[in-house]
Design a protein around this motif. Structure first.
Motif, PDB file in Angstrom:
ATOM      1  N   ALA A 154       0.862  -1.180   0.000  1.00  0.00           N
ATOM      2  CA  ALA A 154       0.000   0.000   0.000  1.00  0.00           C
ATOM      3  C   ALA A 154       0.897   1.228   0.000  1.00  0.00           C
ATOM      4  O   ALA A 154       2.063   1.163   0.406  1.00  0.00           O
ATOM      5  CB  ALA A 154      -0.932   0.014   1.209  1.00  0.00           C
ATOM      6  N   VAL A 155       0.372   2.362  -0.443  1.00  0.00           N
ATOM      7  CA  VAL A 155       1.192   3.567  -0.532  1.00  0.00           C
ATOM      8  C   VAL A 155       0.329   4.789  -0.258  1.00  0.00           C
ATOM      9  O   VAL A 155      -0.860   4.823  -0.581  1.00  0.00           O
ATOM     10  CB  VAL A 155       1.853   3.657  -1.931  1.00  0.00           C
ATOM     11  N   ASP A 156       0.918   5.791   0.407  1.00  0.00           N
ATOM     12  CA  ASP A 156       0.252   7.079   0.576  1.00  0.00           C
ATOM     13  C   ASP A 156       1.212   8.172   0.131  1.00  0.00           C
ATOM     14  O   ASP A 156       2.186   7.907  -0.591  1.00  0.00           O
ATOM     15  CB  ASP A 156      -0.251   7.271   2.009  1.00  0.00           C
ATOM     16  N   ALA A 157       0.980   9.405   0.553  1.00  0.00           N
ATOM     17  CA  ALA A 157       1.786  10.520   0.066  1.00  0.00           C
ATOM     18  C   ALA A 157       3.202  10.531   0.609  1.00  0.00           C
ATOM     19  O   ALA A 157       4.067  11.226   0.069  1.00  0.00           O
ATOM     20  CB  ALA A 157       1.096  11.842   0.426  1.00  0.00           C
ATOM     21  N   ASN A 158       3.467   9.783   1.660  1.00  0.00           N
ATOM     22  CA  ASN A 158       4.778   9.836   2.299  1.00  0.00           C
ATOM     23  C   ASN A 158       5.494   8.504   2.409  1.00  0.00           C
ATOM     24  O   ASN A 158       6.727   8.468   2.502  1.00  0.00           O
ATOM     25  CB  ASN A 158       4.636  10.425   3.717  1.00  0.00           C
ATOM     26  N   HIS A 159       4.753   7.394   2.421  1.00  0.00           N
ATOM     27  CA  HIS A 159       5.363   6.104   2.714  1.00  0.00           C
ATOM     28  C   HIS A 159       4.811   4.993   1.825  1.00  0.00           C
ATOM     29  O   HIS A 159       3.707   5.096   1.289  1.00  0.00           O
ATOM     30  CB  HIS A 159       5.135   5.713   4.179  1.00  0.00           C
ATOM     31  N   ILE A 160       5.596   3.941   1.732  1.00  0.00           N
ATOM     32  CA  ILE A 160       5.143   2.691   1.155  1.00  0.00           C
ATOM     33  C   ILE A 160       5.124   1.652   2.267  1.00  0.00           C
ATOM     34  O   ILE A 160       5.997   1.641   3.142  1.00  0.00           O
ATOM     35  CB  ILE A 160       6.054   2.243  -0.008  1.00  0.00           C
ATOM     36  N   TYR A 161       4.088   0.828   2.277  1.00  0.00           N
ATOM     37  CA  TYR A 161       3.877  -0.179   3.319  1.00  0.00           C
ATOM     38  C   TYR A 161       3.775  -1.552   2.648  1.00  0.00           C
ATOM     39  O   TYR A 161       3.313  -1.665   1.510  1.00  0.00           O
ATOM     40  CB  TYR A 161       2.578   0.089   4.088  1.00  0.00           C
ATOM     41  N   TRP A 162       4.162  -2.603   3.367  1.00  0.00           N
ATOM     42  CA  TRP A 162       4.020  -3.955   2.849  1.00  0.00           C
ATOM     43  C   TRP A 162       3.832  -4.932   4.008  1.00  0.00           C
ATOM     44  O   TRP A 162       4.203  -4.647   5.145  1.00  0.00           O
ATOM     45  CB  TRP A 162       5.231  -4.364   2.009  1.00  0.00           C
ATOM     46  N   THR A 210       4.295  -9.162  10.178  1.00  0.00           N
ATOM     47  CA  THR A 210       4.516  -7.743  10.438  1.00  0.00           C
ATOM     48  C   THR A 210       4.124  -6.928   9.212  1.00  0.00           C
ATOM     49  O   THR A 210       3.992  -7.455   8.105  1.00  0.00           O
ATOM     50  CB  THR A 210       5.990  -7.443  10.775  1.00  0.00           C
ATOM     51  N   VAL A 211       3.954  -5.628   9.438  1.00  0.00           N
ATOM     52  CA  VAL A 211       3.808  -4.654   8.362  1.00  0.00           C
ATOM     53  C   VAL A 211       5.089  -3.833   8.324  1.00  0.00           C
ATOM     54  O   VAL A 211       5.506  -3.286   9.342  1.00  0.00           O
ATOM     55  CB  VAL A 211       2.594  -3.743   8.590  1.00  0.00           C
ATOM     56  N   GLY A 212       5.734  -3.780   7.164  1.00  0.00           N
ATOM     57  CA  GLY A 212       6.926  -2.964   6.990  1.00  0.00           C
ATOM     58  C   GLY A 212       6.581  -1.609   6.419  1.00  0.00           C
ATOM     59  O   GLY A 212       5.494  -1.408   5.863  1.00  0.00           O
ATOM     60  N   ARG A 213       7.514  -0.655   6.558  1.00  0.00           N
ATOM     61  CA  ARG A 213       7.284   0.692   6.030  1.00  0.00           C
ATOM     62  C   ARG A 213       8.603   1.317   5.614  1.00  0.00           C
ATOM     63  O   ARG A 213       9.654   1.035   6.208  1.00  0.00           O
ATOM     64  CB  ARG A 213       6.600   1.577   7.077  1.00  0.00           C
ATOM     65  N   ALA A 214       8.569   2.164   4.592  1.00  0.00           N
ATOM     66  CA  ALA A 214       9.747   2.908   4.160  1.00  0.00           C
ATOM     67  C   ALA A 214       9.290   4.230   3.567  1.00  0.00           C
ATOM     68  O   ALA A 214       8.102   4.411   3.238  1.00  0.00           O
ATOM     69  CB  ALA A 214      10.547   2.121   3.131  1.00  0.00           C
ATOM     70  N   ASN A 215      10.215   5.164   3.440  1.00  0.00           N
ATOM     71  CA  ASN A 215       9.929   6.409   2.735  1.00  0.00           C
ATOM     72  C   ASN A 215       9.724   6.109   1.250  1.00  0.00           C
ATOM     73  O   ASN A 215      10.129   5.060   0.741  1.00  0.00           O
ATOM     74  CB  ASN A 215      11.085   7.396   2.911  1.00  0.00           C
ATOM     75  N   LEU A 216       9.105   7.033   0.529  1.00  0.00           N
ATOM     76  CA  LEU A 216       8.802   6.797  -0.872  1.00  0.00           C
ATOM     77  C   LEU A 216      10.048   6.614  -1.728  1.00  0.00           C
ATOM     78  O   LEU A 216       9.979   6.024  -2.807  1.00  0.00           O
ATOM     79  CB  LEU A 216       7.965   7.952  -1.436  1.00  0.00           C
ATOM     80  N   ASP A 217      11.193   7.127  -1.261  1.00  0.00           N
ATOM     81  CA  ASP A 217      12.430   6.941  -2.022  1.00  0.00           C
ATOM     82  C   ASP A 217      13.149   5.646  -1.647  1.00  0.00           C
ATOM     83  O   ASP A 217      14.254   5.388  -2.118  1.00  0.00           O
ATOM     84  CB  ASP A 217      13.362   8.136  -1.839  1.00  0.00           C
ATOM     85  N   GLY A 218      12.524   4.831  -0.801  1.00  0.00           N
ATOM     86  CA  GLY A 218      13.111   3.553  -0.428  1.00  0.00           C
ATOM     87  C   GLY A 218      14.002   3.592   0.792  1.00  0.00           C
ATOM     88  O   GLY A 218      14.500   2.553   1.230  1.00  0.00           O
ATOM     89  N   THR A 219      14.206   4.764   1.387  1.00  0.00           N
ATOM     90  CA  THR A 219      15.041   4.875   2.582  1.00  0.00           C
ATOM     91  C   THR A 219      14.183   4.679   3.835  1.00  0.00           C
ATOM     92  O   THR A 219      12.959   4.609   3.764  1.00  0.00           O
ATOM     93  CB  THR A 219      15.726   6.245   2.652  1.00  0.00           C
TER      94      THR A 219
END
Length: 352
Positions: free
Chosen positions: A151-159, A166-175
């Motif tokens: 899933a994705v929003d304006a600031n993060h990508i989630y998986w 677990t649910v993982g998260r990262a910034n949209l640039d992958g950091t």
């Protein structure tokens, strides 16, 4: 639930991008909005109005075994067991079952204003490509644990990490990767995000594990593993799979009973089967989003497509390069010299 198999960044030079302002648009449910679902054993994608009327189990016939699904203003995207992401126009025409290929066993798909994202289940990575299918990066984010949904929003990508629950998260640039952003209670078989919350499916056929939709705030706080429950009136033990949200409702597929379920966001007791006759539905999506935020335009990615050998005796060499965004301008530099405007091909002369 079907069984699951377990299973180099491009060289870049600087590029200048035009900045665009942050734009937020609110979307209300409209008469032309739909809910979509995948019939994983039926080779089709279903569609109905948001109230469940006009259900068409074969709105689109697609190759393979469609699993997750996502929509944007112009297209429908889906994953299938043939290790590819398919795409069609929002009206169900121009079907391309191999829009993006080489993804490994691809379970989840998400889109934002610029990119398509997917979960590579067998390689434990999150992939990314431009909306037109170019610029494919199969290892955009690594280190996941059998990821299944995105899933994705304006600031993060989630998986979702199936193996570690677990649910993982990262910034949209992958950091800023956090593989344990949220710990789920059951098997995370679905994932969605809106303006204020992350939603996931807690699914497991074991009777002692909750079968429910969990929810948390966007910062990972306020975790509620049983935000809402699947109804129990079906013929078989309920097995939710896939989840989507719009301005007023949360939707999920009941894999066991061949239905799509809906609950209001402000009254999670108002839960009901409202679409019947699906064939092992796995993914669900809606095209009436509660919000659509266009993030700040990321810097274009510039790839060197032709370069000289690392070692050469020539005093003149040539580089060719392209940008991921049409209309970009380029600046180049050699060693300690300052950046200067340049174009492809760039020829360097009188080298020592």
């Amino acid at each position: 639930m079907p069984s699951r198999r377990r299973g180099t960044p491009a060289q870049r030079i600087g590029a200048v991008a035009l900045a665009i302002a942050l734009l937020s648009l609110a979307f209300a449910e409209s008469a032309g909005a739909f809910v979509y679902w995948t019939n994983s054993s039926g080779g089709s994608i279903g569609r109905a109005m948001l109230d469940g009327s006009g259900a068409n189990q074969r709105f689109m016939t697609v190759a393979g075994f469609p699993e997750d699904i996502e929509v944007d203003a112009g297209h429908i995207y889906w994953t299938n067991a043939s290790d590819a992401i398919g795409r069609a126009s929002i009206g169900g025409t121009s079907i391309d079952p191999a829009f993006i290929t080489g993804t490994g066993e691809t379970d989840g798909v998400a889109v934002d204003a610029y990119h398509v994202y997917w979960a590579n289940h067998t390689t434990d990575t999150i992939g990314r490509a431009n909306l037109d299918g170019t610029g494919v990066n199969q290892t955009f984010i690594g280190g996941a644990s059998a990821p299944t949904r995105v899933a994705v929003d304006a600031n993060h990508i989630y998986w979702t990490n199936r193996d570690t629950k677990t649910v993982g998260r990262a910034n949209l640039d992958g950091t800023g990767v956090d593989q344990s952003f949220i710990t789920t209670l059951g098997l995370p078989a679905g994932l969605a995000v809106d303006a204020g919350h992350v939603y996931w499916v807690n699914a497991n056929m074991a009777p002692d594990v909750s079968v429910a939709i969990g929810r948390a705030n966007l910062d990972g706080s306020g975790v509620d593993q049983t935000f809402t429950f699947s109804p129990t009136g079906g013929a078989f033990p309920t097995f939710p799979s896939g989840v989507a949200v719009d301005a007023g409702h949360i939707y999920w597929a009941d894999f066991s009973n061949g239905t799509v379920v809906r609950s209001t966001l402000d009254s999670t007791t108002d839960v009901s089967y409202f679409i019947f006759g699906a064939s092992f539905p796995v993914g669900v999506a809606v095209d009436a989003r509660p919000f659509s935020v266009v993030p700040p335009d990321p810097a274009p990615e510039t790839t060197i497509t032709k370069r000289p050998p690392n070692k050469t005796r020539k005093h003149s060499v040539k580089f060719r390069f392209v940008s991921s965004k049409p209309g970009s301008s380029f600046r180049c530099k050699l060693d300690k010299r300052p950046f200067e405007p340049c174009e492809s091909p760039k020829k360097l002369k009188r080298l020592k």
